[in-house]
Design a protein around this motif. Sequence first.
Motif, PDB file in Angstrom:
ATOM      1  N   GLU A 139      -7.378  18.789   7.653  1.00  0.00           N
ATOM      2  CA  GLU A 139      -8.356  17.696   7.652  1.00  0.00           C
ATOM      3  C   GLU A 139      -9.369  17.871   6.534  1.00  0.00           C
ATOM      4  O   GLU A 139      -9.744  18.989   6.179  1.00  0.00           O
ATOM      5  CB  GLU A 139      -9.072  17.631   9.005  1.00  0.00           C
ATOM      6  N   ILE A 140      -9.801  16.753   5.973  1.00  0.00           N
ATOM      7  CA  ILE A 140     -10.822  16.779   4.938  1.00  0.00           C
ATOM      8  C   ILE A 140     -12.170  17.084   5.598  1.00  0.00           C
ATOM      9  O   ILE A 140     -12.496  16.538   6.658  1.00  0.00           O
ATOM     10  CB  ILE A 140     -10.856  15.447   4.171  1.00  0.00           C
ATOM     11  N   PRO A 141     -12.987  18.002   5.046  1.00  0.00           N
ATOM     12  CA  PRO A 141     -14.269  18.348   5.665  1.00  0.00           C
ATOM     13  C   PRO A 141     -15.178  17.139   5.816  1.00  0.00           C
ATOM     14  O   PRO A 141     -15.226  16.278   4.920  1.00  0.00           O
ATOM     15  CB  PRO A 141     -14.863  19.378   4.684  1.00  0.00           C
ATOM     16  N   PRO A 142     -15.907  17.034   6.920  1.00  0.00           N
ATOM     17  CA  PRO A 142     -16.744  15.847   7.178  1.00  0.00           C
ATOM     18  C   PRO A 142     -17.916  15.712   6.220  1.00  0.00           C
ATOM     19  O   PRO A 142     -18.494  14.628   6.116  1.00  0.00           O
ATOM     20  CB  PRO A 142     -17.222  16.073   8.624  1.00  0.00           C
ATOM     21  N   LYS A 170       0.834  -1.192   0.000  1.00  0.00           N
ATOM     22  CA  LYS A 170       0.000   0.000   0.000  1.00  0.00           C
ATOM     23  C   LYS A 170       0.875   1.250   0.000  1.00  0.00           C
ATOM     24  O   LYS A 170       2.088   1.194   0.166  1.00  0.00           O
ATOM     25  CB  LYS A 170      -0.937   0.016   1.213  1.00  0.00           C
ATOM     26  N   MET A 171       0.222   2.391  -0.174  1.00  0.00           N
ATOM     27  CA  MET A 171       0.896   3.677  -0.132  1.00  0.00           C
ATOM     28  C   MET A 171       0.033   4.648   0.673  1.00  0.00           C
ATOM     29  O   MET A 171      -1.194   4.642   0.548  1.00  0.00           O
ATOM     30  CB  MET A 171       1.088   4.216  -1.555  1.00  0.00           C
ATOM     31  N   GLU A 172       0.668   5.455   1.494  1.00  0.00           N
ATOM     32  CA  GLU A 172      -0.030   6.493   2.255  1.00  0.00           C
ATOM     33  C   GLU A 172       0.445   7.866   1.790  1.00  0.00           C
ATOM     34  O   GLU A 172       1.647   8.101   1.668  1.00  0.00           O
ATOM     35  CB  GLU A 172       0.232   6.360   3.752  1.00  0.00           C
ATOM     36  N   TRP A 214      -9.839   7.376   3.022  1.00  0.00           N
ATOM     37  CA  TRP A 214      -9.427   8.675   3.548  1.00  0.00           C
ATOM     38  C   TRP A 214      -9.751   8.738   5.038  1.00  0.00           C
ATOM     39  O   TRP A 214     -10.860   8.400   5.466  1.00  0.00           O
ATOM     40  CB  TRP A 214     -10.179   9.801   2.848  1.00  0.00           C
ATOM     41  N   THR A 215      -8.780   9.157   5.839  1.00  0.00           N
ATOM     42  CA  THR A 215      -9.020   9.360   7.268  1.00  0.00           C
ATOM     43  C   THR A 215      -8.432  10.700   7.682  1.00  0.00           C
ATOM     44  O   THR A 215      -7.411  11.138   7.137  1.00  0.00           O
ATOM     45  CB  THR A 215      -8.376   8.243   8.114  1.00  0.00           C
ATOM     46  N   THR A 217      -5.012  11.463   5.787  1.00  0.00           N
ATOM     47  CA  THR A 217      -4.243  10.351   5.222  1.00  0.00           C
ATOM     48  C   THR A 217      -5.074   9.658   4.163  1.00  0.00           C
ATOM     49  O   THR A 217      -6.202   9.226   4.414  1.00  0.00           O
ATOM     50  CB  THR A 217      -3.846   9.335   6.309  1.00  0.00           C
ATOM     51  N   LEU A 218      -4.514   9.558   2.957  1.00  0.00           N
ATOM     52  CA  LEU A 218      -5.123   8.774   1.883  1.00  0.00           C
ATOM     53  C   LEU A 218      -4.320   7.486   1.754  1.00  0.00           C
ATOM     54  O   LEU A 218      -3.107   7.521   1.516  1.00  0.00           O
ATOM     55  CB  LEU A 218      -5.097   9.553   0.566  1.00  0.00           C
TER      56      LEU A 218
END
Length: 466
Positions: A317-320, A309-311, A375-376, A383-384
């Motif tokens: 932060e990505i909007p909820p 995998k790759m991070e 996505w987190t 983090t993708l």
Amino acid sequence: MSKEVSFIDELIQHRENIQIEFVGEYNLIQILQEICSFLNTEGGWVLVGYNGNEFNDISEGIEFKVKELKNSIINQIFPQPLVDVRCEKYKNQQVLLINVIKGSRQPYSYKKKYYVRTGTKTNEATADEISLLMRTSNENTSTWEKQTAIDASLEDLEQKEIEITINESIKIGRGKSLPKDIPGFLNYFQLLDMNLVKNGSIVLFAKDPLKFISQCQIRITVMPYGKTGSRFDDTVLIEDNLFVAFNRIQEYFKRNLPMISEFKHDNWDRTNREKYPMEALDEAILNAMVHRDYADIAGDISINIYPDKMEIINSGEIPPDIISGKNIIKEHHSVFRNPTIAHMFYLRGKIEKLGRGLSLIKDRFAENGLKTPEWTSQSGYTTLTLYGYSKPIDVNERMLAYLKKLKVGEQFSREDFEKFFEENISEKTARNDISKLLEGEWVNKKGEGPSTKYVRTNKELPGIAD
């Protein structure tokens, strides 16, 4: 149903939850007024060819309409906005789907008039509304790009990169109305003011961005033994401006990421593919560059490469309201954290589908049969995670029992599948089972409609899902 169709379907179904305007006929003036109003409010979508109840045929001269609309947006709305226009096919009808990114330089005008949204209606702005737009234009966007970089001057910028940006924007039809000289171009986008160089200019064009902004770093680390391993195989530190950095990352991926060789289960021809879809990787890096929080002095972009995998990690932060869970992308209109940086990539032709980057990443991995990206967001970082292996397919005992009775090359129909189980399963269940067998390449599809048959491949029998 294609992914594009499904996206339009979702927009229509969720019309109460998002900013969307339906325009039944191709009316250039009305469309431009709608776009201008979205620019001056929260951004959104304009769907042309659908009036909210039924579709109208706008297919005649559709290519000319797209070109005319794009040129009108560039040349008649001021200042130049970020708007994506494309023709899509929906239920055998051609429609225009327009994504309007919320403007970062409000107020925007069309033919020297300002428009705003009042509820679900577009109206010409009053004097008070124009005044309010001017006072609050930066309320929901980062102003970091527009802050002055201390001790920086025009001489610290790579003139060639700026010239390439100007020339590329003209070449692809996005720069006709823009200043052609470097100071004028930078002033237009508020990257330069009275010879004061702004932060946005530094990260985009500086010869040595780290001299002025310490967080202008991108780190690539290869971790062959995972996160808990005690040894790194490779660490590359990139400290260039964003355009040079993007090219260096592309070159690194092409040079170092492995190719996967596979045999199809219906023939002996070897096929080669990239372990990770390159188009998706490009989009993921662009997303990190455009959406990262540059004001975080401890935040850079980290790319961690593991065996499977790759991070890709960036500050901010990505909007909820964009992603539910880890990979369910909600219908949304984009608000860029760094709109000027995004605009420069748009002028260079690096960003094509505005507001659709996350879906593009997800779709490319699905097309390659890879596990869905995740996505987190936590503690100020996003983090993708991109997976380099196939997504698991749930195979039940019923599907396995049917596969066991088939010989390689043997054909069957959906009705045959149902009869094998003495018709104790529904048509929907049979279709779902066969769909998974197709996805796992245990069978291939032959023909269309009522005459559709399925052929057993030579792929080994799968295990049973828990």
